[in-house]
Design a protein around this motif. Structure first.
Motif, mmCIF file in Angstrom:
data_model
loop_
_atom_site.group_PDB
_atom_site.id
_atom_site.type_symbol
_atom_site.label_atom_id
_atom_site.label_comp_id
_atom_site.label_asym_id
_atom_site.label_seq_id
_atom_site.Cartn_x
_atom_site.Cartn_y
_atom_site.Cartn_z
ATOM 1 N N PHE B 168 30.991 46.652 16.660
ATOM 2 C CA PHE B 168 32.104 46.230 17.511
ATOM 3 C C PHE B 168 31.635 46.046 18.956
ATOM 4 C CE2 PHE B 168 34.309 47.900 13.844
ATOM 5 C CZ PHE B 168 35.348 46.998 13.692
ATOM 6 N N THR B 172 31.837 42.482 20.978
ATOM 7 C CA THR B 172 32.612 42.418 22.219
ATOM 8 C C THR B 172 31.758 41.950 23.391
ATOM 9 O OG1 THR B 172 33.830 44.311 21.356
ATOM 10 C CG2 THR B 172 34.247 43.718 23.626
ATOM 11 N N ARG B 176 31.635 38.189 25.709
ATOM 12 C CA ARG B 176 31.645 38.086 27.164
ATOM 13 C C ARG B 176 30.414 37.332 27.659
ATOM 14 N NH1 ARG B 176 35.048 38.789 31.611
ATOM 15 N NH2 ARG B 176 33.657 38.743 33.386
ATOM 16 N N GLY B 210 33.057 43.306 29.878
ATOM 17 C CA GLY B 210 32.864 43.300 28.425
ATOM 18 C C GLY B 210 32.319 44.630 27.939
ATOM 19 N N ALA B 213 35.084 47.192 28.060
ATOM 20 C CA ALA B 213 36.004 46.986 26.938
ATOM 21 C C ALA B 213 35.392 47.524 25.655
ATOM 22 C CB ALA B 213 36.329 45.501 26.784
ATOM 23 N N ALA B 214 34.079 47.272 25.474
ATOM 24 C CA ALA B 214 33.396 47.743 24.272
ATOM 25 C C ALA B 214 33.388 49.266 24.222
ATOM 26 C CB ALA B 214 31.971 47.202 24.236
ATOM 27 N N LEU B 217 36.819 50.513 23.285
ATOM 28 C CA LEU B 217 37.025 50.256 21.864
ATOM 29 C C LEU B 217 36.274 51.290 21.030
ATOM 30 C CD1 LEU B 217 38.234 48.246 19.822
ATOM 31 C CD2 LEU B 217 36.089 46.983 19.919
#
Lengths: 300, 283
Positions: B168, B172, B176, B210, B213-214, B217
Motif C-alpha cells: 500500500f 500510494t 504521487r 504522498g 498519506a502512506a 494508511l
C-alpha cells in the motif's frame, strides 16, 4: 462554467509517462530491502502454504509433518467444506453488486456534483474507517438488533413477520460485508470518474446524446478501469472474510474463512492449507474470467 | 446554477412542482450519494452513542442509560489498555519500516530502469489481491515449517504487518511520484545540483504528502488488522483481538470509547493536513 477549469494539467502528467529513467544499479539498491521482505514473507510463505497443503494429515505440530504429496487433502477439503466455499463466493458476489449499486452513485456524485465540497465528501468516505473494523462491525449487531428501530419498522411494514429478525441471518452478513468494503470500491471509482474529460460529455450533448446516452457511451466506459479495480478490491477481501459471518451470522452462514481459521486453530495444518489454496485458486479463476470479460488489463 | 428561479419564471411559467422534479432530476445522484454516506456513518454514530452507554447487563448491546463512567474509566476492562499499547507499538514500528522500505521501492519503480520491473510490479501488487486469511495462513505455514511456531508473538505480528503495509505504501507513493513533473528534477540538475541535493531539495518535499498519506494508511491498516494477526499472534493480544475476545463474552462499553477517540484523532489529523495544505497553496 468553463470546462477548461476542470481539465487536469495535461502536459505534466503526460510527460512523466515517458520520463527518462535512470539506468544502473541504483534501482536494485532501492528496490531490494522492501523487495526481499516481500519475497521472504509473502512469496516464500505462499509456496510453503502449497507444500503444507500436501503434507500427510496424520502428522501434528508436535510430531512434525511428512511430505507425502497427499493430494487427497484437496478432495477432502472440497467434500467437507464445499458449501462454505460456495457460500463465501456467493456472499462476496452479492456484496460486491450491492457495493456497486451504492458506490457508483456516491463516486459519481463526488466527482461531478461535489463542487467545493468534493474534498469534504472524500474525507467522509474514509472517515468511518478510522474506527476499528471490529468495533464498527459490532455496532451492526446493535443496528440490526431485534429491539431496535430497523427491525421494528420492518415488522410494522410487514416486510418481516412478527417474529422475524435480521441479526444472525445471511442478510446481516452481507450487509456487514457491503458496509465494510464499500470505500474500497468508491475510491478507485472516484479516481477514474474524476479523470473523465468533461469536454467529451459536452461533445456528446452537442451531438444530441441524452444525458443517459452520454453516461452509457462516454462516462461508463471511461470509468471501467476504476470500476474493475474497485470491484476486485471489494470481492477479494469479502470472499476471505470471516469477521462479518462470525459477528453477524449464525452457524449456517459460516464462510470458508471461518473454517480455515478454525482448522488452523485446531492444528489441522494440511487441511487448512489446502482449503486456503482452493480459496485462492477459486478467486484467481473468477477474477481472470471477470477481468477478461470487462476488458481491462491496466490494473497494476 | 445561473438558471435559477427568477429568469425561469419570466421566460416559461412553470409550476413549483415541475421545477421541483427538474431540480430532483439534476440532483438525484447527489441525494443518493448523501444517503449512501449516511449509511456509511450510521455505525460511527452508534459507536459514539454506545461510548456513553450504561449497560444493564454484561452482554447487553442496547442503549440502557447515559453515563460518563466509560470515559472517565477507559482502562476499566482487564487487559484492554495493555492490548491497546501492543497495537500502538506494532502500528508505529510497522509504519516506520514499511514507509521507509516502500518509499525506496516506489522511487525505484518510477525513476529507475532495470530488468525485472514487471516481476517486481506483480510481487508488489499480489499481496493487495490476496485474501487476508490466505496471507495469514501462508505466513503461519512458514513459521511452523521453519520451526519457530513457539516464537509466535509480537515480532511475528510485526513482520506480517510490515509485509502487508508495504504494497500500500508503494502504490500510494508511486501515485504521487508519477504525478510529479520530472522536468523539475532535470531543471535542478541543469542548475548544478547533485543527485543528493536534487533529492532532498526537490523530489522529497514534493513527494512528502504522498509519504505522509502512506504512513497514515499503514498505521490504520496495522492498527485495524485482525485476520492475519490472529493467525500469527501466539499468546500476544492486540486491540482488535481483545475486541474479538470480548465479543464472545460481552462487550465492555469502553471499546466504543476507544473507537470514538480513534475516530476523533484521525479526523483531526486529516483536517490539520488539509488546513496545512491550503496554507501552503495560499502562499
Amino acid at each position: 462554467m468553463s470546462a477548461a477549469s476542470h481539465l487536469p494539467g495535461g502536459g505534466a502528467s503526460a510527460a512523466s509517462d515517458d520520463a527518462p529513467r535512470k539506468r544502473g544499479l541504483g534501482g536494485y539498491l532501492l528496490l531490494s530491502p522492501g523487495g526481499l521482505w516481500l519475497v521472504v514473507f509473502f512469496v516464500v510463505p505462499t509456496v510453503t502454504l502449497v507444500a503444507t497443503s500436501l503434507y500427510d494429515p496424520s502428522g501434528s505440530l508436535q510430531l512434525g509433518y511428512a511430505m507425502t504429496w497427499h493430494w487427497q487433502n484437496y478432495t477432502d477439503a472440497v467434500v467437507d467444506y464445499g458449501p462454505q466455499l460456495l457460500r463465501s463466493l456467493q456472499y462476496a458476489v452479492i456484496a460486491t453488486i450491492a457495493c456497486v449499486l451504492m458506490g457508483y452513485p456516491l463516486a459519481y456524485a463526488i466527482a461531478f456534483k461535489g463542487g467545493r465540497f468534493k474534498n469534504l465528501m472524500l474525507v467522509a468516505v474514509i472517515a468511518p474507517f478510522f474506527t476499528s473494523f471490529l468495533v464498527r462491525t459490532l455496532s451492526w449487531q446493535y443496528i440490526l438488533g431485534d429491539n431496535e428501530a430497523v427491525v421494528s419498522l420492518l415488522r410494522w411494514l410487514h416486510v418481516l413477520g412478527p417474529e422475524g429478525h435480521l441479526l444472525a441471518t445471511p442478510f446481516a452478513v452481507i450487509t456487514g460485508l457491503t458496509y465494510n468494503f464499500l470505500p474500497f470500491l468508491v475510491l478507485p471509482l472516484y479516481a477514474s470518474l474524476e479523470k473523465v474529460d468533461r469536454r467529451l460529455l459536452e461533445a456528446a450533448s452537442d451531438l444530441y446524446a441524452s444525458p443517459f446516452t452520454a453516461f452509457r457511451k462516454v462516462t461508463l466506459p471511461l470509468s471501467m478501469p476504476g470500476l474493475v479495480a474497485g470491484t476486485l478490491l471489494t470481492f477479494i477481501p469479502a470472499a476471505g472474510d470471516y469477521i462479518n459471518s462470525e459477528l453477524l451470522g449464525n452457524p449456517t452462514t459460516r464462510m470458508v474463512g471461518n473454517e480455515i481459521q478454525d482448522l488452523f486453530a485446531a492444528g489441522d495444518y494440511p487441511t487448512a492449507s489446502s482449503l486456503s489454496v482452493i480459496l485462492m485458486a477459486a478467486i484467481v479463476l473468477l477474477v481472470a474470467i471477470y477481468v477478461r470479460r470487462a476488458g481491462t488489463e491496466e490494473l497494476v | 446554477m445561473s438558471t435559477a428561479t427568477p429568469s425561469a419564471t419570466a421566460t416559461a411559467p412553470r409550476s413549483a412542482g415541475s421545477r421541483f422534479t427538474r431540480w430532483l432530476g439534476d440532483n438525484v445522484v447527489l441525494l443518493v450519494g448523501l444517503l449512501v454516506l449516511l449509511y456509511m456513518f450510521t455505525p460511527v454514530f452508534v459507536v459514539i452513542l454506545m461510548s456513553f452507554n450504561d449497560p444493564a447487563a454484561r452482554n447487553s448491546y442496547s442503549f440502557d442509560g447515559f453515563t460518563l463512567d466509560n470515559w472517565t474509566n477507559i482502562c476499566g476492562p482487564l487487559g484492554m489498555c495493555e492490548a491497546l499499547r501492543v497495537s500502538i507499538e506494532i502500528g508505529v514500528l510497522a509504519t516506520l519500516v514499511a514507509t521507509l522500505l516502500g518509499t525506496l521501492m516506489a522511487f525505484a519503480m518510477v525513476r529507475h530502469r532495470f530488468r525485472g520491473r514487471a516481476a517486481a510490479n506483480i510481487v508488489i501488487f499480489l499481496p493487495m489481491a490476496t485474501p487476508e486469511v490466505v496471507m495469514g495462513s501462508s505466513l503461519l505455514a512458514l513459521f511452523v515449517n521453519g520451526g519457530v511456531s513457539g516464537l509466535l508473538g509480537f515480532w511475528t505480528i510485526l513482520i506480517a504487518h510490515i509485509m502487508f503495509c508495504l504494497s500500500f505504501v508503494v502504490v500510494t507513493v508511486k501515485a504521487r511520484l508519477a504525478g510529479l513533473d520530472p522536468r523539475l528534477e532535470q531543471a535542478a540538475m541543469d542548475l548544478y545540483a547533485n543527485e543528493w541535493q536534487t533529492f532532498w531539495r526537490i523530489s522529497f518535499p514534493l513527494v512528502f504528502p504522498g509519504i505522509l498519506a502512506a504512513a497514515l494508511l499503514s498505521f490504520s491498516l496495522s492498527f485495524d488488522d485482525f485476520i492475519i494477526t490472529n493467525l500469527n499472534a501466539g499468546q500476544e493480544v492486540t486491540f482488535p483481538m481483545f475486541v474479538w475476545g470480548a465479543a464472545q463474552r460481552g462487550i465492555p462499553a469502553q471499546i466504543n470509547v476507544v473507537g470514538t477517540i480513534m475516530f476523533l484523532i484521525a479526523l483531526a489529523a486529516v483536517v490539520a493536513g488539509d488546513v496545512l495544505a491550503r496554507r501552503r497553496a495560499g502562499r
